[in-house]
Design a protein around this motif. Structure first.
Motif, PDB file in Angstrom:
ATOM      1  N   ALA A   1      10.950 -12.683  -2.672  1.00 34.07           N
ATOM      2  CA  ALA A   1      10.982 -12.537  -1.215  1.00 34.07           C
ATOM      3  C   ALA A   1      11.102 -11.071  -0.812  1.00 34.07           C
ATOM      4  CB  ALA A   1      12.144 -13.346  -0.639  1.00 34.07           C
ATOM      5  N   LYS A   2      11.936 -10.326  -1.534  1.00 32.37           N
ATOM      6  CA  LYS A   2      12.097  -8.905  -1.228  1.00 32.37           C
ATOM      7  C   LYS A   2      10.822  -8.124  -1.536  1.00 32.37           C
ATOM      8  CE  LYS A   2      17.111  -8.831  -1.982  1.00 32.37           C
ATOM      9  NZ  LYS A   2      18.216  -8.297  -2.814  1.00 32.37           N
ATOM     10  N   LEU A   3      10.169  -8.482  -2.648  1.00 26.61           N
ATOM     11  CA  LEU A   3       8.933  -7.789  -3.013  1.00 26.61           C
ATOM     12  C   LEU A   3       7.798  -8.148  -2.059  1.00 26.61           C
ATOM     13  CD1 LEU A   3      10.522  -6.913  -5.459  1.00 26.61           C
ATOM     14  CD2 LEU A   3       8.589  -7.538  -6.899  1.00 26.61           C
ATOM     15  N   MET A   4       7.743  -9.408  -1.627  1.00 26.43           N
ATOM     16  CA  MET A   4       6.727  -9.811  -0.662  1.00 26.43           C
ATOM     17  C   MET A   4       6.889  -9.032   0.638  1.00 26.43           C
ATOM     18  SD  MET A   4       6.686 -13.935  -1.336  1.00 26.43           S
ATOM     19  CE  MET A   4       5.704 -14.274   0.152  1.00 26.43           C
ATOM     20  N   ALA A   5       8.141  -8.810   1.052  1.00 30.63           N
ATOM     21  CA  ALA A   5       8.397  -8.019   2.262  1.00 30.63           C
ATOM     22  C   ALA A   5       7.958  -6.576   2.059  1.00 30.63           C
ATOM     23  CB  ALA A   5       9.885  -8.088   2.617  1.00 30.63           C
ATOM     24  N   ALA A   6       8.218  -6.047   0.864  1.00 26.61           N
ATOM     25  CA  ALA A   6       7.832  -4.658   0.567  1.00 26.61           C
ATOM     26  C   ALA A   6       6.319  -4.488   0.601  1.00 26.61           C
ATOM     27  CB  ALA A   6       8.379  -4.231  -0.791  1.00 26.61           C
ATOM     28  N   PHE A   7       5.583  -5.517   0.126  1.00 25.40           N
ATOM     29  CA  PHE A   7       4.125  -5.463   0.113  1.00 25.40           C
ATOM     30  C   PHE A   7       3.514  -5.953   1.429  1.00 25.40           C
ATOM     31  CE2 PHE A   7       4.607  -4.818  -4.374  1.00 25.40           C
ATOM     32  CZ  PHE A   7       3.425  -4.231  -4.796  1.00 25.40           C
ATOM     33  N   GLY A   8       4.344  -6.446   2.339  1.00 25.22           N
ATOM     34  CA  GLY A   8       3.838  -6.941   3.610  1.00 25.22           C
ATOM     35  C   GLY A   8       3.088  -8.253   3.476  1.00 25.22           C
ATOM     36  N   LEU A   9       3.433  -9.062   2.474  1.00 25.89           N
ATOM     37  CA  LEU A   9       2.726 -10.320   2.242  1.00 25.89           C
ATOM     38  C   LEU A   9       3.257 -11.407   3.167  1.00 25.89           C
ATOM     39  CD1 LEU A   9       2.645 -10.402  -1.672  1.00 25.89           C
ATOM     40  CD2 LEU A   9       0.884  -9.567  -0.115  1.00 25.89           C
ATOM     41  N   LYS A  10       2.343 -12.151   3.762  1.00 29.81           N
ATOM     42  CA  LYS A  10       2.710 -13.275   4.620  1.00 29.81           C
ATOM     43  C   LYS A  10       2.407 -14.614   3.950  1.00 29.81           C
ATOM     44  CE  LYS A  10       2.001 -10.713   8.915  1.00 29.81           C
ATOM     45  NZ  LYS A  10       1.288 -10.678  10.217  1.00 29.81           N
ATOM     46  N   ARG A  11       1.977 -14.539   2.694  1.00 30.47           N
ATOM     47  CA  ARG A  11       1.704 -15.752   1.931  1.00 30.47           C
ATOM     48  C   ARG A  11       2.173 -15.514   0.504  1.00 30.47           C
ATOM     49  NH1 ARG A  11      -0.355 -12.679  -1.530  1.00 30.47           N
ATOM     50  NH2 ARG A  11      -1.897 -11.242  -0.762  1.00 30.47           N
ATOM     51  N   GLN A  12       2.107 -16.549  -0.315  1.00 32.40           N
ATOM     52  CA  GLN A  12       2.589 -16.419  -1.681  1.00 32.40           C
ATOM     53  C   GLN A  12       1.775 -15.364  -2.447  1.00 32.40           C
ATOM     54  OE1 GLN A  12       5.261 -17.709  -2.957  1.00 32.40           O
ATOM     55  NE2 GLN A  12       5.760 -18.914  -1.144  1.00 32.40           N
ATOM     56  N   PRO A  13       2.410 -14.682  -3.402  1.00 29.26           N
ATOM     57  CA  PRO A  13       1.686 -13.679  -4.193  1.00 29.26           C
ATOM     58  C   PRO A  13       0.534 -14.312  -4.975  1.00 29.26           C
ATOM     59  CG  PRO A  13       4.057 -13.526  -4.545  1.00 29.26           C
ATOM     60  CD  PRO A  13       3.819 -14.785  -3.797  1.00 29.26           C
ATOM     61  N   THR A  14      -0.503 -13.528  -5.198  1.00 31.11           N
ATOM     62  CA  THR A  14      -1.596 -13.992  -6.056  1.00 31.11           C
ATOM     63  C   THR A  14      -1.090 -14.020  -7.504  1.00 31.11           C
ATOM     64  OG1 THR A  14      -2.410 -11.758  -6.498  1.00 31.11           O
ATOM     65  CG2 THR A  14      -3.266 -12.883  -4.529  1.00 31.11           C
ATOM     66  N   PRO A  15      -1.788 -14.715  -8.386  1.00 29.44           N
ATOM     67  CA  PRO A  15      -1.362 -14.724  -9.791  1.00 29.44           C
ATOM     68  C   PRO A  15      -1.213 -13.324 -10.382  1.00 29.44           C
ATOM     69  CG  PRO A  15      -2.977 -16.453  -9.422  1.00 29.44           C
ATOM     70  CD  PRO A  15      -2.905 -15.657  -8.140  1.00 29.44           C
ATOM     71  N   ASN A  16      -2.114 -12.412 -10.014  1.00 28.52           N
ATOM     72  CA  ASN A  16      -2.024 -11.052 -10.542  1.00 28.52           C
ATOM     73  C   ASN A  16      -0.783 -10.335 -10.010  1.00 28.52           C
ATOM     74  OD1 ASN A  16      -3.215  -8.743 -12.007  1.00 28.52           O
ATOM     75  ND2 ASN A  16      -3.365  -7.833  -9.980  1.00 28.52           N
ATOM     76  N   GLN A  17      -0.507 -10.505  -8.708  1.00 23.76           N
ATOM     77  CA  GLN A  17       0.688  -9.897  -8.144  1.00 23.76           C
ATOM     78  C   GLN A  17       1.944 -10.499  -8.769  1.00 23.76           C
ATOM     79  OE1 GLN A  17      -0.240 -10.815  -4.061  1.00 23.76           O
ATOM     80  NE2 GLN A  17      -0.726  -8.694  -3.569  1.00 23.76           N
ATOM     81  N   GLN A  18       1.940 -11.829  -8.930  1.00 21.49           N
ATOM     82  CA  GLN A  18       3.104 -12.491  -9.507  1.00 21.49           C
ATOM     83  C   GLN A  18       3.361 -12.022 -10.927  1.00 21.49           C
ATOM     84  OE1 GLN A  18       5.147 -14.631  -7.733  1.00 21.49           O
ATOM     85  NE2 GLN A  18       6.485 -14.245  -9.484  1.00 21.49           N
ATOM     86  N   LYS A  19       2.283 -11.748 -11.660  1.00 19.22           N
ATOM     87  CA  LYS A  19       2.436 -11.249 -13.026  1.00 19.22           C
ATOM     88  C   LYS A  19       3.211  -9.935 -13.027  1.00 19.22           C
ATOM     89  CE  LYS A  19      -0.624  -8.743 -14.912  1.00 19.22           C
ATOM     90  NZ  LYS A  19      -1.857  -8.135 -15.495  1.00 19.22           N
TER      91      LYS A  19
END
Length: 341
Positions: free
Chosen positions: A229-247
């Motif tokens: 959740a903290k990383l998604m906020a840092a990247f400005g993501l409004k949806r779940q991370p892609t598999p590559n981002q999650q990796k």
């Protein structure tokens, strides 16, 4: 002053995915936007990195950064062949509209593979009468249905019943483990069947079939969720991370990079005017790791001293100049010039 679109330009138009404007226009660099528009305009064919570089008058590295960004957010797909059918893995791209993944990437953090014929209960056949007979004949199933209804907070329908039986009979999960999954999903507010079954499949494949293992996995998921959740906020993501981002997210968590340090690396990426990709941010984090930088304060101090600037795949050391040396050089140069004339 108001602006209107020139009607004459409507002779040739192409569509732009709404998600680009709604979610990513603020995160994408100018080059990334140009590259995407070029690909959209030429969507009927594969386009190469060199072609885009020449057409837009930008470097191939900038084109690659743009490819990485739009691929990470699921706007473009990498084509496996060029126009002449030559295998190509790094240049050719094609637009493939994608919806946000139904299942969070968190459930695939354990990549242990096990043969699995079914990954959902959609094709699992059981009639309401059969489910009722099973309930009456098995105390465990009856308890599973009753507790599931309490956890989910409503009368469970046949789709949910079928899913519960499938998890128990097909995946081989015990009733108490299934109830742990339901409790976790209810706590996170993600109780749709597809999400529940994705976790169940993951647990079945990784032999998480005891209360102790289930509790350990839920603790891991909760920590991962908070970090994510903290990383998604840092990247400005409004949806779940892609598999590559999650990796990358998983790797950073395992390496002990704090969410605050990752956020600082994201800010550094923005300061450098680079496209916000996990790969680029990872380059900054790796460089900081080599320098022993583990906190935001250390990263800011390093940057403030003018010694460090990073992006993508390597370190760029900024030049440090002594202004007094320049002044002395200018005075000497001026005197020598006057003598010559």
């Amino acid at each position: 002053m108001n602006y209107n679109l020139n009607a004459g330009c409507w002779e040739s138009v192409f569509a732009v995915p709404g998600a680009v404007v709604d979610n990513y226009i603020k995160l994408a660099s100018g080059s990334a936007v140009k590259v995407l528009l070029y690909i959209l305009k030429n969507n009927s064919r594969d386009v190469s990195r060199s072609e885009i570089s020449s057409a837009l008058n930008i470097s191939e590295d900038d084109v690659s950064d743009a490819f990485n960004f739009w691929e990470e957010v699921n706007i473009i797909n990498k084509s496996q062949k060029t126009a002449d059918n030559t295998p190509e893995h790094t240049e050719s791209k094609a637009i493939t509209p994608k919806s946000d993944p139904v299942i969070s990437a968190e459930v695939s953090a354990n990549p242990k593979v096990k043969a699995q014929v079914q990954t959902s209960s959609a094709s699992f056949q059981i009639t309401p009468k059969e489910a009722e007979r099973l309930k009456q004949s098995s105390h465990e199933i009856r308890a599973l249905f009753d507790m599931a209804q309490q956890i989910l907070g409503n009368v469970i329908n046949h789709t949910t019943i079928r899913s519960l039986v499938w998890q128990h009979e097909y995946l081989g999960l015990k009733a108490d483990v299934i109830l742990m999954i339901l409790s976790y999903c209810a706590e996170t507010g993600k109780t749709h069947t597809a999400y529940i079954e994705a976790i169940a499949v993951n647990w079945s494949q990784n032999e998480i079939n005891t209360l102790a293992k289930a509790q350990d996995e839920i603790e891991r998921l909760k920590k991962s969720n908070t970090y994510n959740a903290k990383l998604m906020a840092a990247f400005g993501l409004k949806r779940q991370p892609t598999p590559n981002q999650q990796k990358f997210f998983d790797e950073w968590r395992l390496k002990g990079y704090s969410a605050d340090l990752v956020a600082c690396a994201c800010e550094r990426t923005a300061d450098l005017g680079k496209t916000m990709t996990a790969n680029y941010v990872n380059g900054i984090l790796e460089n900081w790791h080599k320098k022993g930088i583990t906190t935001r304060e250390q990263a800011l101090a390093e940057t403030k001293n003018g010694k460090f600037s990073s992006g993508g795949n390597g370190i760029r050391k900024e030049q440090s100049y002594d202004i007094n040396e320049f002044e002395n050089f200018a005075i000497t140069f001026s005197k020598n010039t006057k003598k010559d004339f």
